[in-house]
Design a protein around this motif. Structure first.
Motif, PDB file in Angstrom:
ATOM      1  N   GLU A  94       0.667  -0.951   0.284  1.00 29.62           N
ATOM      2  CA  GLU A  94       0.107  -0.202   0.462  1.00 29.62           C
ATOM      3  C   GLU A  94       0.763   1.653   0.467  1.00 29.62           C
ATOM      4  OE1 GLU A  94      -3.819   1.671  -0.373  1.00 29.62           O
ATOM      5  OE2 GLU A  94      -3.203  -0.525  -0.557  1.00 29.62           O
ATOM      6  N   VAL A  95       0.869   2.122  -0.852  1.00 23.62           N
ATOM      7  CA  VAL A  95       1.534   3.397  -0.996  1.00 23.62           C
ATOM      8  C   VAL A  95       0.640   4.377  -0.678  1.00 23.62           C
ATOM      9  CG1 VAL A  95       2.386   5.089  -3.362  1.00 23.62           C
ATOM     10  CG2 VAL A  95       2.416   2.962  -3.290  1.00 23.62           C
ATOM     11  N   GLU A  96       1.738   5.236   0.207  1.00 23.30           N
ATOM     12  CA  GLU A  96       0.980   6.306   1.252  1.00 23.30           C
ATOM     13  C   GLU A  96       1.571   7.276   0.516  1.00 23.30           C
ATOM     14  OE1 GLU A  96      -0.905   3.810   4.995  1.00 23.30           O
ATOM     15  OE2 GLU A  96       1.624   3.558   5.089  1.00 23.30           O
ATOM     16  N   PRO A  97       1.242   8.426   1.460  1.00 26.09           N
ATOM     17  CA  PRO A  97       1.633   9.748   1.178  1.00 26.09           C
ATOM     18  C   PRO A  97       4.049   9.342   1.595  1.00 26.09           C
ATOM     19  CG  PRO A  97       0.574  10.339   1.632  1.00 26.09           C
ATOM     20  CD  PRO A  97       0.160   8.601   1.900  1.00 26.09           C
ATOM     21  N   TRP A  98       3.835   8.784   3.087  1.00 27.06           N
ATOM     22  CA  TRP A  98       5.099   9.411   2.629  1.00 27.06           C
ATOM     23  C   TRP A  98       6.297   7.952   2.407  1.00 27.06           C
ATOM     24  CZ3 TRP A  98       0.778   9.824   6.211  1.00 27.06           C
ATOM     25  CH2 TRP A  98       0.373   8.588   6.550  1.00 27.06           C
ATOM     26  N   GLY A  99       5.765   7.143   1.969  1.00 30.74           N
ATOM     27  CA  GLY A  99       5.947   6.051   0.969  1.00 30.74           C
ATOM     28  C   GLY A  99       5.721   4.760   1.810  1.00 30.74           C
ATOM     29  N   LEU A 100       5.888   3.220   1.420  1.00 29.79           N
ATOM     30  CA  LEU A 100       5.330   2.539   1.621  1.00 29.79           C
ATOM     31  C   LEU A 100       4.800   1.743   2.337  1.00 29.79           C
ATOM     32  CD1 LEU A 100       6.967  -0.008  -1.232  1.00 29.79           C
ATOM     33  CD2 LEU A 100       5.020   1.315  -1.702  1.00 29.79           C
ATOM     34  N   ARG A 101       3.526   1.515   3.122  1.00 32.22           N
ATOM     35  CA  ARG A 101       3.176   1.939   4.493  1.00 32.22           C
ATOM     36  C   ARG A 101       4.214   0.757   5.688  1.00 32.22           C
ATOM     37  NH1 ARG A 101      -2.946  -0.107   4.772  1.00 32.22           N
ATOM     38  NH2 ARG A 101      -3.366   1.626   4.137  1.00 32.22           N
ATOM     39  N   HIS A 102       4.299   0.697   6.740  1.00 38.36           N
ATOM     40  CA  HIS A 102       5.224  -0.235   6.858  1.00 38.36           C
ATOM     41  C   HIS A 102       6.975   0.143   6.574  1.00 38.36           C
ATOM     42  CE1 HIS A 102       1.858  -1.454   9.036  1.00 38.36           C
ATOM     43  NE2 HIS A 102       1.340  -2.594   8.023  1.00 38.36           N
ATOM     44  N   ASP A 103       7.130   0.574   5.614  1.00 38.97           N
ATOM     45  CA  ASP A 103       8.842   0.885   4.889  1.00 38.97           C
ATOM     46  C   ASP A 103       8.937   1.860   6.510  1.00 38.97           C
ATOM     47  OD1 ASP A 103      11.166  -0.079   3.399  1.00 38.97           O
ATOM     48  OD2 ASP A 103      10.441   1.917   2.555  1.00 38.97           O
ATOM     49  N   ARG A 104      10.546   1.410   6.568  1.00 38.81           N
ATOM     50  CA  ARG A 104      11.703   2.495   7.145  1.00 38.81           C
ATOM     51  C   ARG A 104      10.363   2.968   8.219  1.00 38.81           C
ATOM     52  NH1 ARG A 104      13.105   1.492   2.303  1.00 38.81           N
ATOM     53  NH2 ARG A 104      15.388   1.269   2.527  1.00 38.81           N
ATOM     54  N   ARG A 105      10.135   2.762   8.853  1.00 41.36           N
ATOM     55  CA  ARG A 105       9.214   2.949  10.276  1.00 41.36           C
ATOM     56  C   ARG A 105      10.316   2.969  11.587  1.00 41.36           C
ATOM     57  NH1 ARG A 105       3.878   4.268   9.597  1.00 41.36           N
ATOM     58  NH2 ARG A 105       4.121   4.885  11.941  1.00 41.36           N
ATOM     59  N   TRP A 106      11.096   2.122  11.683  1.00 35.92           N
ATOM     60  CA  TRP A 106      11.681   2.164  12.940  1.00 35.92           C
ATOM     61  C   TRP A 106      13.485   1.955  12.612  1.00 35.92           C
ATOM     62  CZ3 TRP A 106       9.638  -1.140  17.076  1.00 35.92           C
ATOM     63  CH2 TRP A 106       8.591  -1.393  16.701  1.00 35.92           C
ATOM     64  N   LEU A 107      13.585   2.378  13.535  1.00 37.20           N
ATOM     65  CA  LEU A 107      15.433   2.164  13.311  1.00 37.20           C
ATOM     66  C   LEU A 107      15.895   2.251  14.506  1.00 37.20           C
ATOM     67  CD1 LEU A 107      16.610   6.212  13.111  1.00 37.20           C
ATOM     68  CD2 LEU A 107      14.590   5.187  14.543  1.00 37.20           C
ATOM     69  N   VAL A 108      17.892   1.699  14.527  1.00 38.84           N
ATOM     70  CA  VAL A 108      18.559   1.067  15.716  1.00 38.84           C
ATOM     71  C   VAL A 108      19.969   3.243  16.201  1.00 38.84           C
ATOM     72  CG1 VAL A 108      20.112   0.523  15.921  1.00 38.84           C
ATOM     73  CG2 VAL A 108      19.012  -1.076  14.959  1.00 38.84           C
TER      74      VAL A 108
END
Length: 274
Positions: free
Chosen positions: A24-38
């Motif tokens: 699913e494409v959302e305004p900020w990118g693909l849903r769930h893509d790169r929502r976390w980081l270390v």
């Protein structure tokens, strides 16, 4: 016909991800893509350039969670910390992210051999895209460096592979194994009857029923020198890109996309470009 050949989701920035058939494409990118980081303990972001071992871990999606997996087979499910404590970070144009549970920090620290913390971006609308990278007023961004999606193409990779082999033969070296597209960590990959690097001249891309504008070409960093399977570093593809694709002091491969509309994209979707 030009088509969408593959889709790649990386829930945690700088970790390995998963290939999916639809997204699913959302305004900020693909849903769930790169929502976390270390993060480092001080809140500074950690990437695979500084810590290649991140590439040896994989993050896959679950319902309201991610599943972290190490190459020794150990795994951990981490729930989205919707009420997690906010922590200051040095991610550009973002003041805070939410910390995951302590169990996630401990699991990652043990596998990376240094103290780290795992954090989640609760609302990508809090992070605007930079005008320097083609962002417009109100364009939001996930935790990607510069743009919501990165597009690469199979014809361009085939040409790059040919150049790498030609260079090796010129140096009297054996032909190397074909370079994997995973080196470039794309979000979407296209294939079709178009010339290598034709994407340099595109301004708009339509995948299925979803429209995107091209924000900029993608300059490539030293992360591409790390083999995502072995984690060994070498000279390619930067050596060959510097010979054939060097402009303005940088090397280039792929383009960044900003969603104009939203909706679902699927592998095999027809693609129109202009």
């Amino acid at each position: 016909m030009t088509r969408l050949a593959s889709i790649h989701l990386r829930p945690v920035k700088s970790l390995g991800g998963v290939d999916v058939d639809r997204a699913e494409v959302e305004p900020w990118g693909l849903r769930h893509d790169r929502r976390w980081l270390v993060l480092r303990p001080d809140g500074g972001k950690l990437g695979s350039t500084a810590l290649p071992a991140l590439l040896g871990l994989t993050a896959a999606l679950g319902p309201g969670s991610i599943a972290l997996t190490a190459r020794d087979g150990s795994s951990l499910t981490v729930t989205e910390p919707v009420d997690g404590p906010p922590v200051a970070t040095d991610v550009s144009r973002l003041d805070t992210v939410r910390l995951a549970a302590d169990e996630a920090h401990d699991w990652l620290s043990a596998r990376l051999g240094r103290p780290v913390r795992l954090a989640w971006l609760d609302d990508p609308r809090r992070r605007p895209m930079s005008a320097e990278h083609g962002g417009g007023p109100g364009d939001p961004l996930n935790l990607s460096d510069a743009g919501p999606l990165l597009l690469t193409t199979a014809p361009s990779l085939r040409r790059l592979r040919d150049w790498i082999v030609e260079g090796a033969l010129e140096r009297g070296e054996p032909a190397p194994e074909p370079l994997a597209m995973a080196r470039f960590r794309p979000t979407v990959v296209l294939d079709g009857p178009f010339e290598p690097f034709a994407e340099d001249g595109w301004t708009h891309v339509r995948i299925g029923a979803v429209d995107f504008r091209v924000s900029e070409r993608c300059d490539r960093c030293s992360v591409t020198l790390i083999d995502p399977e072995t984690l060994a570093s070498g000279n390619e593809p930067i050596r060959t890109l510097a010979r054939h694709r060097r402009h303005d002091g940088k090397t280039w491969f792929g383009i960044r996309l900003v969603p104009v509309t939203t909706g679902e994209i699927r592998v095999g979707d027809p693609v129109a470009v202009s």
